[in-house]
Design a protein around this motif. Sequence first.
Motif, PDB file in Angstrom:
ATOM      1  N   ARG A 199      27.742  41.550  -6.285  1.00 18.63           N
ATOM      2  CA  ARG A 199      26.778  40.603  -5.643  1.00 18.63           C
ATOM      3  C   ARG A 199      27.615  40.009  -4.612  1.00 18.63           C
ATOM      4  O   ARG A 199      28.824  39.616  -4.597  1.00 18.63           O
ATOM      5  CB  ARG A 199      26.225  39.687  -6.833  1.00 18.63           C
ATOM      6  N   ASP A 200      26.865  39.899  -3.411  1.00 16.36           N
ATOM      7  CA  ASP A 200      25.529  40.094  -3.226  1.00 16.36           C
ATOM      8  C   ASP A 200      25.365  41.441  -2.276  1.00 16.36           C
ATOM      9  O   ASP A 200      25.973  41.590  -1.366  1.00 16.36           O
ATOM     10  CB  ASP A 200      24.780  39.015  -2.321  1.00 16.36           C
ATOM     11  N   ARG A 201      24.548  42.259  -3.073  1.00 11.66           N
ATOM     12  CA  ARG A 201      24.299  43.713  -2.402  1.00 11.66           C
ATOM     13  C   ARG A 201      23.165  43.553  -1.482  1.00 11.66           C
ATOM     14  O   ARG A 201      22.231  44.405  -1.516  1.00 11.66           O
ATOM     15  CB  ARG A 201      23.901  44.724  -3.578  1.00 11.66           C
ATOM     16  N   LEU A 202      23.498  42.691  -0.540  1.00 10.35           N
ATOM     17  CA  LEU A 202      22.484  42.117   0.357  1.00 10.35           C
ATOM     18  C   LEU A 202      22.804  42.198   1.723  1.00 10.35           C
ATOM     19  O   LEU A 202      24.113  42.177   2.060  1.00 10.35           O
ATOM     20  CB  LEU A 202      21.536  40.773   0.101  1.00 10.35           C
ATOM     21  N   VAL A 203      21.993  42.114   2.759  1.00  9.29           N
ATOM     22  CA  VAL A 203      22.268  41.754   4.335  1.00  9.29           C
ATOM     23  C   VAL A 203      22.181  40.304   4.473  1.00  9.29           C
ATOM     24  O   VAL A 203      21.084  39.948   4.628  1.00  9.29           O
ATOM     25  CB  VAL A 203      21.707  42.604   5.133  1.00  9.29           C
ATOM     26  N   TRP A 204      23.264  39.747   4.612  1.00  6.04           N
ATOM     27  CA  TRP A 204      23.161  38.092   4.790  1.00  6.04           C
ATOM     28  C   TRP A 204      23.909  38.026   6.105  1.00  6.04           C
ATOM     29  O   TRP A 204      24.909  38.300   6.438  1.00  6.04           O
ATOM     30  CB  TRP A 204      23.949  37.221   3.885  1.00  6.04           C
ATOM     31  N   VAL A 205      23.034  37.673   7.280  1.00  3.61           N
ATOM     32  CA  VAL A 205      23.231  37.653   8.577  1.00  3.61           C
ATOM     33  C   VAL A 205      24.464  36.837   9.011  1.00  3.61           C
ATOM     34  O   VAL A 205      25.395  37.423   9.847  1.00  3.61           O
ATOM     35  CB  VAL A 205      22.226  37.187   9.596  1.00  3.61           C
ATOM     36  N   GLY A 206      24.410  35.776   8.636  1.00  2.00           N
ATOM     37  CA  GLY A 206      25.831  34.895   8.881  1.00  2.00           C
ATOM     38  C   GLY A 206      26.910  35.396   8.403  1.00  2.00           C
ATOM     39  O   GLY A 206      28.026  35.573   9.061  1.00  2.00           O
ATOM     40  N   HIS A 211      34.093  40.590  -1.367  1.00  2.00           N
ATOM     41  CA  HIS A 211      32.965  39.808  -0.419  1.00  2.00           C
ATOM     42  C   HIS A 211      33.331  40.153   1.077  1.00  2.00           C
ATOM     43  O   HIS A 211      34.502  39.774   1.530  1.00  2.00           O
ATOM     44  CB  HIS A 211      32.872  38.704  -0.650  1.00  2.00           C
ATOM     45  N   GLY A 212      32.673  40.700   1.935  1.00  2.00           N
ATOM     46  CA  GLY A 212      33.026  41.137   3.191  1.00  2.00           C
ATOM     47  C   GLY A 212      33.422  40.206   4.228  1.00  2.00           C
ATOM     48  O   GLY A 212      34.276  40.242   5.201  1.00  2.00           O
ATOM     49  N   TRP A 213      32.582  39.079   3.656  1.00  2.00           N
ATOM     50  CA  TRP A 213      33.006  37.854   4.756  1.00  2.00           C
ATOM     51  C   TRP A 213      34.296  37.281   4.583  1.00  2.00           C
ATOM     52  O   TRP A 213      34.750  36.330   5.448  1.00  2.00           O
ATOM     53  CB  TRP A 213      31.709  36.616   4.574  1.00  2.00           C
ATOM     54  N   TRP A 250      13.361  31.392   9.515  1.00  2.00           N
ATOM     55  CA  TRP A 250      14.871  31.749   9.844  1.00  2.00           C
ATOM     56  C   TRP A 250      15.270  32.955   8.990  1.00  2.00           C
ATOM     57  O   TRP A 250      14.950  33.103   7.734  1.00  2.00           O
ATOM     58  CB  TRP A 250      15.372  30.506   9.517  1.00  2.00           C
ATOM     59  N   MET A 251      16.341  33.489   9.483  1.00  2.00           N
ATOM     60  CA  MET A 251      16.774  34.752   8.794  1.00  2.00           C
ATOM     61  C   MET A 251      17.552  34.267   7.198  1.00  2.00           C
ATOM     62  O   MET A 251      18.226  33.306   7.420  1.00  2.00           O
ATOM     63  CB  MET A 251      17.957  35.420   9.511  1.00  2.00           C
ATOM     64  N   SER A 252      17.349  34.897   6.452  1.00  2.00           N
ATOM     65  CA  SER A 252      17.770  34.358   5.048  1.00  2.00           C
ATOM     66  C   SER A 252      17.429  32.973   4.779  1.00  2.00           C
ATOM     67  O   SER A 252      18.090  32.254   3.760  1.00  2.00           O
ATOM     68  CB  SER A 252      19.325  34.477   4.880  1.00  2.00           C
ATOM     69  N   GLY A 253      16.331  32.359   5.427  1.00  2.00           N
ATOM     70  CA  GLY A 253      16.096  31.046   5.280  1.00  2.00           C
ATOM     71  C   GLY A 253      16.923  30.083   5.937  1.00  2.00           C
ATOM     72  O   GLY A 253      16.645  28.825   5.642  1.00  2.00           O
ATOM     73  N   HIS A 254      17.932  30.317   6.801  1.00  2.00           N
ATOM     74  CA  HIS A 254      18.971  29.561   7.271  1.00  2.00           C
ATOM     75  C   HIS A 254      18.908  29.677   8.894  1.00  2.00           C
ATOM     76  O   HIS A 254      19.037  30.569   9.389  1.00  2.00           O
ATOM     77  CB  HIS A 254      20.431  30.111   6.838  1.00  2.00           C
ATOM     78  N   SER A 255      18.710  28.406   9.361  1.00  2.00           N
ATOM     79  CA  SER A 255      18.497  28.325  10.864  1.00  2.00           C
ATOM     80  C   SER A 255      20.194  28.937  11.412  1.00  2.00           C
ATOM     81  O   SER A 255      19.783  29.460  12.406  1.00  2.00           O
ATOM     82  CB  SER A 255      18.549  26.847  11.379  1.00  2.00           C
ATOM     83  N   SER A 256      21.119  28.645  10.826  1.00  2.00           N
ATOM     84  CA  SER A 256      22.433  28.973  11.260  1.00  2.00           C
ATOM     85  C   SER A 256      22.633  30.486  11.191  1.00  2.00           C
ATOM     86  O   SER A 256      23.260  31.088  12.110  1.00  2.00           O
ATOM     87  CB  SER A 256      23.712  28.349  10.388  1.00  2.00           C
ATOM     88  N   TYR A 257      21.948  31.180  10.326  1.00  2.00           N
ATOM     89  CA  TYR A 257      22.028  32.555  10.135  1.00  2.00           C
ATOM     90  C   TYR A 257      21.279  33.258  11.292  1.00  2.00           C
ATOM     91  O   TYR A 257      21.670  34.429  11.838  1.00  2.00           O
ATOM     92  CB  TYR A 257      21.747  33.296   8.977  1.00  2.00           C
ATOM     93  N   SER A 258      20.131  32.831  12.031  1.00  2.00           N
ATOM     94  CA  SER A 258      19.414  33.266  12.968  1.00  2.00           C
ATOM     95  C   SER A 258      20.384  32.945  14.177  1.00  2.00           C
ATOM     96  O   SER A 258      20.181  33.932  15.030  1.00  2.00           O
ATOM     97  CB  SER A 258      18.043  32.543  13.277  1.00  2.00           C
ATOM     98  N   MET A 259      21.011  31.975  14.241  1.00  2.00           N
ATOM     99  CA  MET A 259      22.065  31.660  15.260  1.00  2.00           C
ATOM    100  C   MET A 259      23.219  32.814  15.232  1.00  2.00           C
ATOM    101  O   MET A 259      23.576  33.430  16.237  1.00  2.00           O
ATOM    102  CB  MET A 259      22.538  30.423  15.301  1.00  2.00           C
ATOM    103  N   TRP A 260      23.604  33.186  14.079  1.00  2.00           N
ATOM    104  CA  TRP A 260      24.499  34.172  13.733  1.00  2.00           C
ATOM    105  C   TRP A 260      24.134  35.551  14.342  1.00  2.00           C
ATOM    106  O   TRP A 260      24.845  36.447  14.819  1.00  2.00           O
ATOM    107  CB  TRP A 260      25.079  34.149  12.574  1.00  2.00           C
ATOM    108  N   TRP A 261      22.661  35.796  14.282  1.00  2.00           N
ATOM    109  CA  TRP A 261      22.308  37.057  14.744  1.00  2.00           C
ATOM    110  C   TRP A 261      22.480  37.213  16.124  1.00  2.00           C
ATOM    111  O   TRP A 261      22.753  38.285  16.778  1.00  2.00           O
ATOM    112  CB  TRP A 261      20.699  37.141  14.205  1.00  2.00           C
ATOM    113  N   ILE A 262      22.075  35.919  16.900  1.00  2.00           N
ATOM    114  CA  ILE A 262      22.168  35.990  18.207  1.00  2.00           C
ATOM    115  C   ILE A 262      23.705  36.486  18.839  1.00  2.00           C
ATOM    116  O   ILE A 262      24.146  37.377  19.493  1.00  2.00           O
ATOM    117  CB  ILE A 262      21.865  34.666  19.110  1.00  2.00           C
ATOM    118  N   ILE A 263      24.632  35.799  18.091  1.00  2.00           N
ATOM    119  CA  ILE A 263      26.127  35.746  18.306  1.00  2.00           C
ATOM    120  C   ILE A 263      26.649  37.081  18.121  1.00  2.00           C
ATOM    121  O   ILE A 263      27.284  37.693  18.850  1.00  2.00           O
ATOM    122  CB  ILE A 263      26.930  34.873  17.691  1.00  2.00           C
TER     123      ILE A 263
END
Length: 579
Positions: free
Chosen positions: A228-235, A503-505, A270-283
């Motif tokens: 866990r988490d076997r999900l795509v978390w953008v940040g 955890h990949g992060w 927002w991606m994953s419900g997080h404004s920061s994660y949508s920003m990470w998508w741009i980065i």
Amino acid sequence: MNSNRAILSFLMLIFCFCEINAQNKLSDKFNQVSPLTSAYVYPTRIVWKEGNVIHATNLLKRGNGQANLYNPNTVVFKNENNQIGTSILLDFGIQMNASVEIITGMWGGNNLPKNVRIRFGESVSEAMSEIGVMGATNDHAIRDFMMQVPWLGRNRSGESGFRFVRIDFLEPNAELHLREVRAVATFRDVPYLGSFKSSDERLNKIWEVGAYTVHVNMQDYLWDGIKRDRLVWVGDLHPEVSTVNTVFGYNEVVPRSLDLARESTPLPNWMSGHSSYSMWWIILQYDWYMNYGNLGYLKEQQPYLQGLVEQITGKVVNGKERMDGARFLDWPSSEDSAAVHAGLQALTIRSLENASALFQILGDDSSKNRCDETVAQMRKYIPPLHHSKQAAALMSLVGLIDAKKAYTEVLSIGGAKNFSTFYGYYMLEAMAKAGKYQEAMEIISTYWGAMLDLGATTFWEDFNMDWLPNASRIDELVPEGKSDIHADFGAYCYKGFRHSLAHGWASGPTAWLSEHVLGIKVAQPGGRAYTVKPHLGDLNWAEGTFPTPYGQIYVKHVKEHGRIKTVIKAPKEVKIIQT
């Protein structure tokens, strides 16, 4: 007679069809072929056993996966006196995304299937745990379950992330005969194009474990964790993609994951419900274009990017971010609202500056101007630092505060204390900006190296230096008087055994060592030019490779008489800028 001729004609037609298609790939007959492959992994040691397990060490022998009437290496689980306690705990040597496959022999009495309980564990103690106790869970992937195994056959479980497997034989007054127990690991069979070696073996191992931690999470999509988490978390993708770029080069799992995030997040969400994660998508889009220069792919993102930038800039009031949704940097900073605000201010600036560069490439002057005007307003306001290493790192990286001031007043305090596995990458980046390369390597060795000292083969969702005193290793039964590093710690969504140990992060040091010690960094879109500027600190030498769209760059840096002698080999299409 006529009916027989019709049957014969039909059979001949089928035979001809099979002959015509004999050269076709089997994959052509299916709807979708997986990009993943699999390999068999056998146990390396027996950690523990209980009850009557006969010839248990035979499970450590490599088999052929085939049930057979003759097997001199049979392992027998024998339950007697109405007891069902015969069990074994196996160590497969490395954390992996896998199922377990059990191949059986021929037991006496009857040929009915036998019932076993399987428990996967990222640690020994997790494999010995009970669901609902100390955070043990079946979230995301089933890791504690009952399974039937056939007489003279085999059965395979579903997948999870694990290194350890416990098997309990559940039938009283009976025998279970096993030929083999093996893991079936699932992964992307891609080469390690990037590499890192230096005079410090501990740093070398950390680089390799960070690379493997991301590799094992490169499944159908780029996951955050294999248990866990076997999900795509953008940040969380940002440090992972930085490692992909460093180690593997271009891989379709990245745009596939970025596209999934976009398609599953219609604006104004927002991606994953997080404004920061949508920003990470741009980065991430900016970093991806810099590395590979796929203009066609970038153009596909343009409509969404325009709408997202309009949404972000609409949340900036008088130069201050006022993002809604979940306000989040990482878990350790999540309760510090001032730190989150300072971090979001910096992250908004970074994402809009990256978006501005992308709009310039796309020829979208209106959207570019919107970004530039908002950034100009935001740079007039500098939130208070407080003592958050997360906020200090982000603010330093975008130039809201002086890098040396951020290091002296915040990042250096306590060394590795208050680092986190996710934002530790950006803390290291900020230390590099302040010129503190040796100090950053010492943090890497202390913080990430401590996980290796505890038996890790992948890096964890979180780690806290305060957990270390009197802690047990993850690859042993917890000794009397020791604390259980897996069960006894963790917070937020990762308490106890729910804590992911792959955890990949957490892979940031891999990208950091290649960029700052080898000194290789992309300098022009599409990987057409790279800067090479080594920082060896106390190292005597370092060498390695870095993947580009045109082949690998090789560098070797050696200290000689107080100076660094550098050898560089690069594809002819790539410009090398030595600074």
